[in-house]
Design a protein around this motif. Sequence first.
Motif, mmCIF file in Angstrom:
data_model
loop_
_atom_site.group_PDB
_atom_site.id
_atom_site.type_symbol
_atom_site.label_atom_id
_atom_site.label_comp_id
_atom_site.label_asym_id
_atom_site.label_seq_id
_atom_site.Cartn_x
_atom_site.Cartn_y
_atom_site.Cartn_z
ATOM 1 N N HIS A 77 47.129 61.346 54.793
ATOM 2 C CA HIS A 77 47.600 60.224 53.978
ATOM 3 C C HIS A 77 46.878 60.189 52.633
ATOM 4 C CE1 HIS A 77 49.224 57.779 57.652
ATOM 5 N NE2 HIS A 77 49.923 58.861 57.394
ATOM 6 N N ARG A 78 45.581 60.423 52.659
ATOM 7 C CA ARG A 78 44.810 60.412 51.411
ATOM 8 C C ARG A 78 45.264 61.524 50.477
ATOM 9 N NH1 ARG A 78 38.473 58.921 52.041
ATOM 10 N NH2 ARG A 78 38.708 57.033 53.288
ATOM 11 N N ALA A 79 45.627 62.648 51.063
ATOM 12 C CA ALA A 79 46.059 63.791 50.259
ATOM 13 C C ALA A 79 47.516 63.676 49.836
ATOM 14 C CB ALA A 79 45.840 65.084 51.036
ATOM 15 N N GLY A 80 48.182 62.597 50.264
ATOM 16 C CA GLY A 80 49.593 62.416 49.916
ATOM 17 C C GLY A 80 50.504 63.339 50.675
ATOM 18 N N LEU A 82 43.111 73.643 60.020
ATOM 19 C CA LEU A 82 44.160 72.624 60.069
ATOM 20 C C LEU A 82 44.918 72.606 58.735
ATOM 21 C CD1 LEU A 82 42.269 69.675 61.801
ATOM 22 C CD2 LEU A 82 44.178 70.977 62.757
ATOM 23 N N PRO A 83 46.231 72.463 58.771
ATOM 24 C CA PRO A 83 47.009 72.463 57.527
ATOM 25 C C PRO A 83 46.676 71.254 56.644
ATOM 26 C CG PRO A 83 48.419 72.852 59.442
ATOM 27 C CD PRO A 83 47.094 72.418 59.970
ATOM 28 N N LEU A 84 46.612 71.492 55.351
ATOM 29 C CA LEU A 84 46.417 70.432 54.365
ATOM 30 C C LEU A 84 47.219 70.831 53.127
ATOM 31 C CD1 LEU A 84 45.075 67.791 53.591
ATOM 32 C CD2 LEU A 84 43.071 69.069 52.848
ATOM 33 N N GLY A 85 48.438 70.347 53.053
ATOM 34 C CA GLY A 85 49.339 70.809 52.005
ATOM 35 C C GLY A 85 49.739 72.247 52.255
ATOM 36 N N LYS A 86 49.723 73.062 51.209
ATOM 37 C CA LYS A 86 50.088 74.475 51.350
ATOM 38 C C LYS A 86 48.893 75.323 51.755
ATOM 39 C CE LYS A 86 53.923 74.270 48.033
ATOM 40 N NZ LYS A 86 54.488 74.822 46.777
ATOM 41 N N GLU A 87 47.746 74.683 51.904
ATOM 42 C CA GLU A 87 46.529 75.397 52.285
ATOM 43 C C GLU A 87 46.020 74.851 53.610
ATOM 44 O OE1 GLU A 87 44.403 76.350 48.070
ATOM 45 O OE2 GLU A 87 44.435 74.245 48.661
ATOM 46 N N PRO A 113 37.113 68.103 52.729
ATOM 47 C CA PRO A 113 37.959 68.934 51.859
ATOM 48 C C PRO A 113 38.530 68.282 50.609
ATOM 49 C CG PRO A 113 39.251 68.125 53.694
ATOM 50 C CD PRO A 113 37.865 67.543 53.858
ATOM 51 N N LEU A 114 38.398 66.980 50.450
ATOM 52 C CA LEU A 114 39.107 66.318 49.357
ATOM 53 C C LEU A 114 38.224 65.884 48.191
ATOM 54 C CD1 LEU A 114 41.714 64.078 51.233
ATOM 55 C CD2 LEU A 114 42.035 66.339 50.221
ATOM 56 N N VAL A 115 36.983 66.359 48.150
ATOM 57 C CA VAL A 115 36.123 66.041 47.014
ATOM 58 C C VAL A 115 36.777 66.556 45.737
ATOM 59 C CG1 VAL A 115 33.843 66.402 45.983
ATOM 60 C CG2 VAL A 115 34.067 66.157 48.461
ATOM 61 N N ARG A 116 36.757 65.746 44.687
ATOM 62 C CA ARG A 116 37.413 66.125 43.441
ATOM 63 C C ARG A 116 36.590 67.159 42.668
ATOM 64 N NH1 ARG A 116 37.917 60.309 42.448
ATOM 65 N NH2 ARG A 116 36.520 60.634 40.662
ATOM 66 N N VAL A 117 37.281 68.005 41.953
ATOM 67 C CA VAL A 117 36.621 69.032 41.156
ATOM 68 C C VAL A 117 35.702 68.397 40.118
ATOM 69 C CG1 VAL A 117 36.976 70.918 39.516
ATOM 70 C CG2 VAL A 117 38.465 70.719 41.510
#
Length: 307
Positions: A190-193, A23-28, A105-109
């Motif tokens: 939404h969380r990923a902006g 599934l798309p998430l930004g450019k990735e 997928p959105l866990v911070r580095v």
Amino acid sequence: MRIGAVVLAAGIASRMGDFKPMLPLGKESVIQNVVRVLQSAGARQIVVVTGYRSEVLVDHLKNTGVMFAENKRFAQTKMFDSVLLGLRALGDTCDKVLVTPADVPLVRVDTVRALLGEEGPCVRPLYQGEPGHPILLDRAVVPLLMGCSGKGGLRGAIQELGLPLRDVAVEDENTIFDIDTPDDYVTLLHRAGQRRIRMKNQLVIGTDELFFGSGCAQLLEMIDLTGTITAASEAMHMSYSKAWKMLNKMEEQLGDKVVIRSNGGSEGGSTSLTDRGRQLLRAYRGMQQELSQAGEALLRKYFGDTF
């Protein structure tokens, strides 16, 4: 310190109605985000455990530097079996191993780096009292896990071994956020902006009426993999009667058989796809892929970076 990771991406994700990892998430894509975060945090060897639509996922990630382990029996096995496959593929090459599903997928580095700085055989993030991902394993734990029953998944195996599980409080809500449904995916964006224009292709084909979509394609794929309608419907969290209704509708609209069922024998009955069924599935997946590529090209052409 040598850091490895196992990304679990073998499941069918029937509730989503789409192939979650891509599934798309930004450019990735969702799974490309997971891989990038792990690599940015220091993971140098990453094994992605595939299963459902394995070839598609391998091609999708071919330029990311990851390795692959295929769970060929993903429809009959549990997630813990995929964990073990991934750990075996890594072998004795890492001092610590991060284990995470592909749909977180959105866990911070910086969250992952903080976990890597903790000591203990098993470490997990805790957000407001709720455990999340990734789980960090010390290399000494890996051979012990190989002998576990798998009841209760990885966390159940850790309890079975009596290993201390260190909880690390984090301020990263994304450690507990996974995507199981279309609503979860919207929340993720939404969380990923990601408020930019996007599209969703839902290819449905038919004759007198539209009848064949992604759910029907999944059902045929699972019958082909498992050899029975019972196992296929169970893997999709679908009732046996609903599966038969879908098959009957396909055959009614096509005027031809898509499955053939053999009864009896020492090992019970089985179900397989007819040549017509395989032809239908192959044509649908081919058209779906080309439609998706054409749609993304048109989206860039008409909306570009302005929306």
